[in-house]
Design a protein around this motif. Structure first.
Motif, short mmCIF file in Angstrom:
data_model
loop_
_atom_site.label_atom_id
_atom_site.label_comp_id
_atom_site.label_asym_id
_atom_site.label_seq_id
_atom_site.Cartn_x
_atom_site.Cartn_y
_atom_site.Cartn_z
N TYR A 88 0.86 -1.19 0.00
CA TYR A 88 0.00 0.00 0.00
C TYR A 88 0.90 1.24 0.00
O TYR A 88 1.08 1.90 1.01
N ILE A 93 -1.39 5.72 -3.13
CA ILE A 93 -2.65 6.02 -2.45
C ILE A 93 -2.91 7.53 -2.47
O ILE A 93 -4.05 7.97 -2.64
N SER A 95 -2.11 9.48 -4.84
CA SER A 95 -2.58 9.74 -6.20
C SER A 95 -4.06 9.40 -6.34
O SER A 95 -4.84 10.13 -6.95
N ILE A 96 -4.47 8.27 -5.75
CA ILE A 96 -5.89 7.85 -5.77
C ILE A 96 -6.75 8.89 -5.06
O ILE A 96 -7.82 9.29 -5.56
N ARG A 99 -7.03 12.11 -7.15
CA ARG A 99 -7.92 11.92 -8.31
C ARG A 99 -9.38 11.88 -7.87
O ARG A 99 -10.26 12.45 -8.52
N ALA A 100 -9.65 11.24 -6.72
CA ALA A 100 -11.02 11.19 -6.21
C ALA A 100 -11.53 12.60 -5.89
O ALA A 100 -12.67 12.95 -6.21
N TRP A 110 -16.08 7.23 -4.02
CA TRP A 110 -14.99 6.72 -4.88
C TRP A 110 -15.05 5.21 -4.98
O TRP A 110 -14.94 4.64 -6.07
N LEU A 114 -15.81 1.97 -8.48
CA LEU A 114 -14.89 0.95 -8.96
C LEU A 114 -15.64 -0.19 -9.64
O LEU A 114 -16.72 -0.59 -9.22
N TYR A 123 -8.64 -2.71 -2.60
CA TYR A 123 -9.35 -1.44 -2.68
C TYR A 123 -10.25 -1.20 -1.48
O TYR A 123 -10.52 -0.05 -1.12
N VAL A 126 -7.82 0.31 0.76
CA VAL A 126 -7.51 1.68 0.32
C VAL A 126 -8.61 2.63 0.80
O VAL A 126 -8.34 3.74 1.26
N LYS A 127 -9.87 2.20 0.68
CA LYS A 127 -10.99 3.03 1.14
C LYS A 127 -10.85 3.31 2.65
O LYS A 127 -11.04 4.44 3.10
#
Length: 224
Positions: A88, A93, A95-96, A99-100, A110, A114, A123, A126-127
């Motif tokens: 991770y 992360i 970057s994610i 972007r969100a 977000w 997916l 993911y 990640v959330k």
């Protein structure tokens, strides 16, 4: 043209472009000593947020995390879940998350975007990291770079009186390189234009090269 310089707000993408535009304006109206509102999108949003920080729920003026501080906090969050920072990666992360926010999405929103094919354990984690990162960041009275436009659009959406104040202050909204705007930037421009819809944009759809970072060429192709 008998238009007050105070009533014009111009936005572009880079500090270099904003400074060059500002210098040109000063050369055209040398007698004007006020602050010329020619800024990048992020600088303009920082100006708005700094002026209204109490509406964000902060106890005092906030700080802005650069990418290094952001990744450091993400790393802390990853470790708090006892996850491997090699799997991770904080930069990925970050970057994610960025972007969100460009798409004006919360962690849950977000996650719902997916595809089922990628909607697996990685993911889901990640959330969770995204959610806890936001909580940790808020506790530290901080915003990251991606928050600037995201939080300004949200602030305007939730505070009609505040938005009206800026609509009355800036009667003429001008946007440079409009082909490179993403969803958040487009909505910001629309909000600032207000009921008058007095928005002037410059751009060239043939020069749209930033779709990989969320730019939507439809913003200029469908502009009316």
């Amino acid at each position: 043209e008998n238009i007050s310089p105070y009533s014009i707000c111009a936005m572009t993408f880079t500090n270099k472009a904003a400074n060059e535009m500002k210098e040109r304006v000063i050369s055209l109206i040398p007698d004007f000593s006020g602050d010329i509102m020619v800024r990048t999108f992020h600088s303009l949003c920082l100006f708005v947020l700094r002026s209204n920080w109490e509406l964000l729920g902060f106890t005092s003026a906030f700080t802005i995390y650069d990418s290094s501080l952001q990744e450091s906090l993400i790393s802390e969050v990853v470790k708090s879940y006892q996850l491997d920072v090699k799997e991770y990666r904080p930069s990925a992360i970050a970057s994610i998350i960025s972007r969100a926010k460009d798409e004006l999405l919360t962690p849950n929103e977000w996650f719902r975007t997916l595809d089922d094919m990628v909607n697996g354990k990685y993911y889901e984690n990640v959330k969770k990291i995204f959610e806890r990162y936001e909580v940790f960041k808020e506790k530290q009275n901080a915003l990251d770079f991606g928050d600037l436009i995201f939080r300004t659009v949200k602030l305007f959406s939730e505070n009609h009186e505040l938005l009206t104040r800026y609509n009355l202050r800036w009667r003429y909204i001008m946007v440079d390189e409009f082909q490179d705007t993403n969803k958040a930037q487009y909505l910001l421009a629309k909000q600032l234009a207000g009921p008058s819809k007095n928005l002037c944009v410059v751009g060239d759809d043939d020069q749209s090269i930033y779709s990989w970072r969320g730019a939507d060429v439809r913003n200029i192709l469908e502009f009316e």
